[in-house]
Design a protein around this motif. Structure first.
Motif, PDB file in Angstrom:
ATOM      1  N   ARG A 152       0.909  -0.746  -0.078  1.00 15.36           N
ATOM      2  CA  ARG A 152      -0.212  -0.067   0.278  1.00 15.36           C
ATOM      3  C   ARG A 152       0.997   0.956   0.293  1.00 15.36           C
ATOM      4  N   ARG A 153       2.187   1.103   0.864  1.00 18.78           N
ATOM      5  CA  ARG A 153       3.607   2.262   1.255  1.00 18.78           C
ATOM      6  C   ARG A 153       3.314   2.609  -0.521  1.00 18.78           C
ATOM      7  N   ALA A 154       3.633   1.311  -0.935  1.00 19.49           N
ATOM      8  CA  ALA A 154       5.098   1.272  -2.107  1.00 19.49           C
ATOM      9  C   ALA A 154       4.416   1.946  -3.206  1.00 19.49           C
ATOM     10  N   ALA A 286      -0.288  12.276  12.929  1.00 22.01           N
ATOM     11  CA  ALA A 286       0.527  11.939  11.642  1.00 22.01           C
ATOM     12  C   ALA A 286       1.752  11.400  11.952  1.00 22.01           C
ATOM     13  N   CYS A 287       2.157   9.937  11.023  1.00 18.59           N
ATOM     14  CA  CYS A 287       3.309   9.997  11.627  1.00 18.59           C
ATOM     15  C   CYS A 287       4.347  10.096  12.191  1.00 18.59           C
ATOM     16  N   SER A 288       4.744   9.991  13.167  1.00 20.14           N
ATOM     17  CA  SER A 288       5.777  10.739  13.840  1.00 20.14           C
ATOM     18  C   SER A 288       7.482  10.559  13.003  1.00 20.14           C
ATOM     19  N   ARG A 289       7.350   9.553  11.965  1.00 18.68           N
ATOM     20  CA  ARG A 289       8.790   9.428  10.984  1.00 18.68           C
ATOM     21  C   ARG A 289       8.614   9.843   9.866  1.00 18.68           C
ATOM     22  N   CYS A 290       7.415   9.132   9.328  1.00 22.59           N
ATOM     23  CA  CYS A 290       7.016   9.294   7.478  1.00 22.59           C
ATOM     24  C   CYS A 290       6.342  10.972   7.211  1.00 22.59           C
ATOM     25  N   GLY A 291       5.334  11.129   8.523  1.00 23.82           N
ATOM     26  CA  GLY A 291       4.059  11.969   8.296  1.00 23.82           C
ATOM     27  C   GLY A 291       2.781  11.389   7.775  1.00 23.82           C
ATOM     28  N   LEU A 298       3.889   5.725  15.462  1.00 26.92           N
ATOM     29  CA  LEU A 298       4.040   5.359  13.529  1.00 26.92           C
ATOM     30  C   LEU A 298       2.875   4.870  13.249  1.00 26.92           C
ATOM     31  N   CYS A 299       3.640   5.463  12.237  1.00 23.32           N
ATOM     32  CA  CYS A 299       2.291   4.267  11.114  1.00 23.32           C
ATOM     33  C   CYS A 299       2.554   3.292  10.929  1.00 23.32           C
ATOM     34  N   GLN A 300       1.757   2.258  10.230  1.00 27.51           N
ATOM     35  CA  GLN A 300       1.163   1.214  10.193  1.00 27.51           C
ATOM     36  C   GLN A 300       3.066   0.202   9.305  1.00 27.51           C
ATOM     37  N   ALA A 301       3.029   1.185   8.099  1.00 24.07           N
ATOM     38  CA  ALA A 301       4.950   0.798   7.330  1.00 24.07           C
ATOM     39  C   ALA A 301       6.047   0.907   8.439  1.00 24.07           C
ATOM     40  N   CYS A 302       5.793   2.214   8.609  1.00 27.53           N
ATOM     41  CA  CYS A 302       6.959   2.607   9.882  1.00 27.53           C
ATOM     42  C   CYS A 302       7.476   1.425  10.753  1.00 27.53           C
ATOM     43  N   ALA A 303       6.144   0.897  11.689  1.00 27.72           N
ATOM     44  CA  ALA A 303       6.282   0.064  12.933  1.00 27.72           C
ATOM     45  C   ALA A 303       6.781  -0.983  12.607  1.00 27.72           C
TER      46      ALA A 303
END
Ligand SMILES: [Zn+2]
Ligand SMILES: [Zn+2]
Length: 347
Positions: A152-154, A286-291, A298-303
């Motif tokens: 999904r992220r990609a 917002a995800c603290s890493r990627c926004g 953290l969002c799911q992908a970053c987690a």
């Protein structure tokens, strides 16, 4: 018994019966009807406005192949332009063959194609590397779960890369009904209420996403691919699909046998669901890493990536479990019968 006449053009012999309505049609009239219905879904739902640059998530499988072909037929009427975006998950053997199918489609249909790779986007993590890392976890769904989130992220990243304004995916009515059923069975009210419509408006800076085939049955997607002679890749992913989705699929098949409208009824019921105010989760931040939009720090992908990088993938899966498979990990079902023989039992 000879085939009856096509109920639409009244000249050609019927080549199929539509699974839901039982209407007997020739291949040409069926394809025209299928395209008209997708057009109606897009126009009535205001999914793709004129001028939209649409990134089509292309996997080489039957759903995304049919989606790309139908949208290409409809593009002049809708006033949209298309760009195929394929994701290379880094699954040796499987993905190479699927990507080859996407490349052939891009050439044949004269559509631009961009391939984005997990390895480039996610700090070197390919799906094969993720699988090795999670091998001892004993959870067969782990790979599918990771892949669902990361794909999904990609796709989002790829769509941005090509300047797309909208993202479309090939999910059909059967996929959606399975997801609705799974959310019901898990008691996931938040997901049920969120995942209902034909797409998401693109909150939190994400591109608007929609599923133009959401009301089309899987059988008709296969029929369309057959009558349009579309070349697609139909092998299942080498990694085990999520087991629970398989149960939901079996259950749906039984329901559909007793009530042919069960699949669409489930899709529509989810569209009409609304959460009572007290049950609504707090608005995501917002995800603290990627926004990206996230209901935690953290969002799911970053987690997930965080867990992988720390060598604790199980932790990441366990933590985010309820929120992981937004649209469900995809599984291209093997056509169990040749597409010609399955839906035409009557003649
Ligand atoms: Zn006809
Ligand atoms: Zn993030």
């Amino acid at each position: 018994m000879p085939a009856p006449q096509c109920a639409s053009c009244h000249t050609a012999r019927a080549a199929l019966r539509r699974p839901r309505s039982g209407q007997a049609l020739c291949g040409t009239c069926f394809c025209a009807a299928f395209e008209a219905e997708v057009l109606h879904t897009v126009v009535a739902g205001r999914l793709l406005p004129p001028g939209a640059v649409v990134a089509v998530g292309a996997s080489g499988g039957k759903d995304s192949t049919v989606l790309a072909h139908v949208l290409r037929e409809l593009a002049p009427r809708l006033g949209i332009s298309l760009h195929l975006v394929a994701v290379d998950e880094g699954i040796g053997g499987y993905r190479d063959a699927a990507l080859a199918a996407v490349r052939r489609q891009a050439v044949r249909w004269d559509l631009p194609l961009t391939v984005v790779a997990y390895a480039d986007l996610f700090g070197g993590w390919t799906m094969d590397a993720v699988a090795r890392s999670t091998a001892g976890s004993g959870r067969s769904r782990a790979c599918c779960t990771f892949c669902g989130v990361l794909r999904r992220r990609a796709l989002e990243e790829g769509a941005r890369l090509v300047g797309a304004t909208h993202v479309v995916t090939g999910h059909n009515a059967d996929d959606m009904a399975e997801t609705v059923l799974m959310n019901f069975l898990r008691g996931d009210a938040g997901r049920l209420a969120r995942g209902g419509g034909l797409g998401s408006p693109g909150e939190g800076g994400a591109l608007p996403r929609c599923r133009p085939l959401q009301l089309a049955s899987q059988k008709e997607v296969v029929l369309y691919a057959h009558f349009r002679r579309l070349d697609y890749f139909s092998e299942e992913c080498v990694y085990a699909p999520e087991a629970f989705r398989g149960h939901a699929r079996d259950l749906l098949k039984m329901l559909e046998a007793a009530r042919p409208s069960a699949v669409l009824d489930l899709v529509h019921s989810a569209e009409r669901l609304a959460l009572a105010p007290a049950a609504r989760p707090p608005p995501p931040g917002a995800c603290s890493r990627c926004g990206a939009l996230a209901s935690r720090a953290l969002c799911q992908a970053c987690a997930l990536l965080d867990g992988l990088n720390r060598g604790r993938p199980r932790l990441a899966i366990g933590k985010g479990r309820r929120g992981l498979d937004e649209e469900g990990p995809r599984r291209e079902p093997q056509p169990s019968l040749p597409p010609t023989s399955e839906p035409v039992p009557d003649f």
